[in-house]
Design a protein around this motif. Structure first.
Motif, PDB file in Angstrom:
ATOM      1  N   THR A   1       0.622  -1.087   0.502  1.00  0.00           N
ATOM      2  CA  THR A   1      -0.004  -0.019  -0.268  1.00  0.00           C
ATOM      3  C   THR A   1       0.461   1.382   0.362  1.00  0.00           C
ATOM      4  O   THR A   1       2.379   1.652   0.277  1.00  0.00           O
ATOM      5  CB  THR A   1      -0.863  -0.568   1.882  1.00  0.00           C
ATOM      6  N   GLU A   2       0.834   2.355  -0.521  1.00  0.00           N
ATOM      7  CA  GLU A   2       1.061   3.867   0.016  1.00  0.00           C
ATOM      8  C   GLU A   2       1.906   3.583   1.311  1.00  0.00           C
ATOM      9  O   GLU A   2       3.223   4.128   1.068  1.00  0.00           O
ATOM     10  CB  GLU A   2       0.406   4.988   0.106  1.00  0.00           C
ATOM     11  N   ASP A   3       1.637   2.875   2.361  1.00  0.00           N
ATOM     12  CA  ASP A   3       2.769   2.969   3.596  1.00  0.00           C
ATOM     13  C   ASP A   3       2.878   2.144   3.815  1.00  0.00           C
ATOM     14  O   ASP A   3       3.543   1.779   5.325  1.00  0.00           O
ATOM     15  CB  ASP A   3       2.197   3.746   4.824  1.00  0.00           C
ATOM     16  N   SER A   4       2.718   0.905   3.358  1.00  0.00           N
ATOM     17  CA  SER A   4       2.939  -0.703   3.799  1.00  0.00           C
ATOM     18  C   SER A   4       2.936  -1.364   2.904  1.00  0.00           C
ATOM     19  O   SER A   4       3.084  -1.086   1.869  1.00  0.00           O
ATOM     20  CB  SER A   4       1.698  -1.079   4.811  1.00  0.00           C
ATOM     21  N   ILE A   5       3.585  -3.047   3.178  1.00  0.00           N
ATOM     22  CA  ILE A   5       3.527  -3.590   2.720  1.00  0.00           C
ATOM     23  C   ILE A   5       3.187  -5.026   4.764  1.00  0.00           C
ATOM     24  O   ILE A   5       3.281  -4.815   5.123  1.00  0.00           O
ATOM     25  CB  ILE A   5       5.482  -4.674   3.011  1.00  0.00           C
ATOM     26  N   ILE A   6       2.468  -5.698   3.174  1.00  0.00           N
ATOM     27  CA  ILE A   6       0.997  -6.859   4.446  1.00  0.00           C
ATOM     28  C   ILE A   6       1.344  -8.220   3.610  1.00  0.00           C
ATOM     29  O   ILE A   6       1.577  -8.745   2.083  1.00  0.00           O
ATOM     30  CB  ILE A   6      -0.703  -6.699   3.921  1.00  0.00           C
ATOM     31  N   ASP A   7       1.998  -9.077   4.568  1.00  0.00           N
ATOM     32  CA  ASP A   7       2.354 -10.370   4.179  1.00  0.00           C
ATOM     33  C   ASP A   7       1.147 -11.378   5.004  1.00  0.00           C
ATOM     34  O   ASP A   7       0.789 -10.497   5.581  1.00  0.00           O
ATOM     35  CB  ASP A   7       3.674 -10.615   4.386  1.00  0.00           C
ATOM     36  N   ILE A   8       0.706 -12.285   4.037  1.00  0.00           N
ATOM     37  CA  ILE A   8      -0.600 -12.676   4.328  1.00  0.00           C
ATOM     38  C   ILE A   8      -0.296 -14.410   4.628  1.00  0.00           C
ATOM     39  O   ILE A   8       0.635 -14.883   3.355  1.00  0.00           O
ATOM     40  CB  ILE A   8      -2.049 -13.050   3.092  1.00  0.00           C
TER      41      ILE A   8
ATOM     42  N   ARG B   1      -1.200 -21.992  14.937  1.00  0.00           N
ATOM     43  CA  ARG B   1      -1.021 -21.897  16.158  1.00  0.00           C
ATOM     44  C   ARG B   1      -2.187 -20.436  15.909  1.00  0.00           C
ATOM     45  O   ARG B   1      -2.330 -19.462  15.508  1.00  0.00           O
ATOM     46  CB  ARG B   1      -0.177 -21.444  16.373  1.00  0.00           C
ATOM     47  N   LEU B   2      -2.296 -19.696  17.784  1.00  0.00           N
ATOM     48  CA  LEU B   2      -2.762 -18.701  17.691  1.00  0.00           C
ATOM     49  C   LEU B   2      -2.107 -17.135  17.066  1.00  0.00           C
ATOM     50  O   LEU B   2      -1.172 -17.932  17.155  1.00  0.00           O
ATOM     51  CB  LEU B   2      -3.579 -18.738  19.461  1.00  0.00           C
ATOM     52  N   PRO B   3      -2.574 -16.523  16.746  1.00  0.00           N
ATOM     53  CA  PRO B   3      -1.467 -15.387  16.428  1.00  0.00           C
ATOM     54  C   PRO B   3      -0.694 -14.164  17.553  1.00  0.00           C
ATOM     55  O   PRO B   3       0.380 -14.223  17.473  1.00  0.00           O
ATOM     56  CB  PRO B   3      -2.490 -13.749  16.209  1.00  0.00           C
ATOM     57  N   GLU B   4      -1.243 -14.523  19.022  1.00  0.00           N
ATOM     58  CA  GLU B   4      -0.442 -14.553  19.784  1.00  0.00           C
ATOM     59  C   GLU B   4       0.891 -14.665  20.189  1.00  0.00           C
ATOM     60  O   GLU B   4       1.942 -14.726  20.550  1.00  0.00           O
ATOM     61  CB  GLU B   4      -0.743 -14.815  21.165  1.00  0.00           C
ATOM     62  N   THR B   5       0.657 -16.378  19.113  1.00  0.00           N
ATOM     63  CA  THR B   5       2.209 -17.027  19.337  1.00  0.00           C
ATOM     64  C   THR B   5       3.090 -17.257  18.062  1.00  0.00           C
ATOM     65  O   THR B   5       3.955 -18.448  17.386  1.00  0.00           O
ATOM     66  CB  THR B   5       1.611 -18.730  20.176  1.00  0.00           C
ATOM     67  N   ILE B   6       2.957 -15.961  17.411  1.00  0.00           N
ATOM     68  CA  ILE B   6       3.180 -16.148  16.003  1.00  0.00           C
ATOM     69  C   ILE B   6       5.053 -15.964  15.974  1.00  0.00           C
ATOM     70  O   ILE B   6       5.836 -15.688  17.211  1.00  0.00           O
ATOM     71  CB  ILE B   6       2.979 -14.916  15.500  1.00  0.00           C
ATOM     72  N   PRO B   7       5.583 -17.148  14.864  1.00  0.00           N
ATOM     73  CA  PRO B   7       7.367 -17.215  15.231  1.00  0.00           C
ATOM     74  C   PRO B   7       7.931 -16.134  14.796  1.00  0.00           C
ATOM     75  O   PRO B   7       7.594 -15.216  14.325  1.00  0.00           O
ATOM     76  CB  PRO B   7       7.249 -18.212  14.612  1.00  0.00           C
ATOM     77  N   PHE B   8       9.534 -15.967  15.618  1.00  0.00           N
ATOM     78  CA  PHE B   8      10.424 -15.459  15.097  1.00  0.00           C
ATOM     79  C   PHE B   8      10.413 -15.100  13.908  1.00  0.00           C
ATOM     80  O   PHE B   8      10.408 -13.904  12.917  1.00  0.00           O
ATOM     81  CB  PHE B   8      11.141 -15.229  16.123  1.00  0.00           C
ATOM     82  N   ASP B   9      10.383 -16.298  13.122  1.00  0.00           N
ATOM     83  CA  ASP B   9      10.442 -15.983  11.806  1.00  0.00           C
ATOM     84  C   ASP B   9       9.817 -14.679  10.779  1.00  0.00           C
ATOM     85  O   ASP B   9      10.448 -14.764  10.009  1.00  0.00           O
ATOM     86  CB  ASP B   9      11.205 -17.251  11.114  1.00  0.00           C
ATOM     87  N   TYR B  10       8.508 -15.187  11.790  1.00  0.00           N
ATOM     88  CA  TYR B  10       7.645 -14.240  10.726  1.00  0.00           C
ATOM     89  C   TYR B  10       8.077 -12.676  11.031  1.00  0.00           C
ATOM     90  O   TYR B  10       8.093 -12.085  10.368  1.00  0.00           O
ATOM     91  CB  TYR B  10       6.293 -14.494  10.903  1.00  0.00           C
TER      92      TYR B  10
ATOM     93  N   GLN C   1       2.658  -5.170   7.727  1.00  0.00           N
ATOM     94  CA  GLN C   1       2.140  -6.239   8.161  1.00  0.00           C
ATOM     95  C   GLN C   1       2.080  -6.890   8.916  1.00  0.00           C
ATOM     96  O   GLN C   1       2.257  -7.856   6.955  1.00  0.00           O
ATOM     97  CB  GLN C   1       1.009  -5.308   8.003  1.00  0.00           C
ATOM     98  N   LEU C   2       1.722  -7.980   9.020  1.00  0.00           N
ATOM     99  CA  LEU C   2       0.802  -9.440   8.640  1.00  0.00           C
ATOM    100  C   LEU C   2       0.074 -10.087   9.361  1.00  0.00           C
ATOM    101  O   LEU C   2      -0.761  -9.557  10.127  1.00  0.00           O
ATOM    102  CB  LEU C   2       2.097 -10.161  10.164  1.00  0.00           C
ATOM    103  N   HIS C   3      -0.983 -10.347   7.981  1.00  0.00           N
ATOM    104  CA  HIS C   3      -2.741 -10.385   8.108  1.00  0.00           C
ATOM    105  C   HIS C   3      -2.588 -12.424   8.429  1.00  0.00           C
ATOM    106  O   HIS C   3      -2.112 -13.294   7.611  1.00  0.00           O
ATOM    107  CB  HIS C   3      -3.163 -10.048   6.855  1.00  0.00           C
ATOM    108  N   ALA C   4      -1.884 -12.919   9.900  1.00  0.00           N
ATOM    109  CA  ALA C   4      -2.258 -13.759   9.922  1.00  0.00           C
ATOM    110  C   ALA C   4      -3.414 -14.683   9.828  1.00  0.00           C
ATOM    111  O   ALA C   4      -4.350 -14.502  10.683  1.00  0.00           O
ATOM    112  CB  ALA C   4      -1.226 -14.564  11.394  1.00  0.00           C
ATOM    113  N   LEU C   5      -4.032 -15.843   9.312  1.00  0.00           N
ATOM    114  CA  LEU C   5      -5.448 -16.374   8.823  1.00  0.00           C
ATOM    115  C   LEU C   5      -5.155 -17.491   9.807  1.00  0.00           C
ATOM    116  O   LEU C   5      -4.111 -18.593   8.983  1.00  0.00           O
ATOM    117  CB  LEU C   5      -6.133 -16.699   7.671  1.00  0.00           C
ATOM    118  N   SER C   6      -5.647 -17.405  11.457  1.00  0.00           N
ATOM    119  CA  SER C   6      -5.290 -18.888  12.256  1.00  0.00           C
ATOM    120  C   SER C   6      -6.560 -19.728  12.124  1.00  0.00           C
ATOM    121  O   SER C   6      -7.475 -19.843  12.343  1.00  0.00           O
ATOM    122  CB  SER C   6      -5.148 -18.229  13.421  1.00  0.00           C
ATOM    123  N   LYS C   7      -6.011 -20.954  11.989  1.00  0.00           N
ATOM    124  CA  LYS C   7      -7.060 -22.240  11.720  1.00  0.00           C
ATOM    125  C   LYS C   7      -7.610 -22.388  12.747  1.00  0.00           C
ATOM    126  O   LYS C   7      -7.263 -22.855  13.183  1.00  0.00           O
ATOM    127  CB  LYS C   7      -5.796 -23.681  11.302  1.00  0.00           C
TER     128      LYS C   7
END
Length: 183
Positions: A138-145, A150-159, A176-182
């Protein structure tokens, strides 16, 4: 081994699963596709289709069109899988649920200027070319999907490492990380 470039995927594969990296990138052995990859690729394809449409028209796709793109990608990628962790239809239904939650809440807030662009950056300190694969810019950011198990609170360091790498090599201060959690 002489490496002239590296992608984030290669780096993480090396850090997490050294032997897998050896087989895939050094020995060039075709490896089976894990069933969990199917859901992630298909969700990514659906969201990518939506944002490419939005880039051209300024409007999000109707949810049915996004789900069709997801379903087509799911079925195509599913052909590469020999063994499923979950039953195939259950995995596919989970993707429908995740996209039905993501699309009306998140997609409408994103105004893409680039979708699925690859940028090659020469890093003289590493003496490597670094591939930055941007899902959405976007104009001001990069978004990775990502689709995560796992739960979003436990996103690993490599992300977090990936997002820092994007910021470093693109000059965008916001990632930004758009994380869709199972879960």
């Amino acid at each position: 081994m002489n490496i002239s470039y590296i992608s984030y995927t290669q780096l993480v594969t090396y850090l997490r699963w050294g032997r897998w990296y050896q087989f895939k990138y050094v020995d060039k052995i075709a490896l089976p596709t894990p069933s969990g990859i199917v859901l992630g690729r298909a969700i990514h394809a659906g969201i990518e289709t939506n944002y490419k449409h939005k880039l051209e028209t300024g409007e999000d796709l109707p949810i049915d069109s996004l789900l069709d793109a997801y379903s087509d990608s799911f079925e195509e990628t599913a052909l590469e899988v020999d063994v499923w962790e979950l039953p195939k239809e259950r995995e596919k239904d989970l993707g429908y649920k995740l996209l039905k939650a993501y699309h009306p809440k998140i997609s409408k807030t994103v105004k893409p200027i680039l979708v699925e662009e690859e940028e090659w950056v020469n890093d003289p300190k590493l003496r490597l070319n670094v591939i930055v694969k941007k899902d959405v810019e976007t104009e001001d950011s990069i978004i990775d999907i990502k689709t995560i198990s796992r739960l979003p609170e436990t996103i690993p360091f490599d992300y977090e490492l990936q997002l820092a790498m994007y910021s470093l090599y693109t000059g965008k201060r916001k990632v930004q990380l758009h994380a869709l959690s199972k879960r």
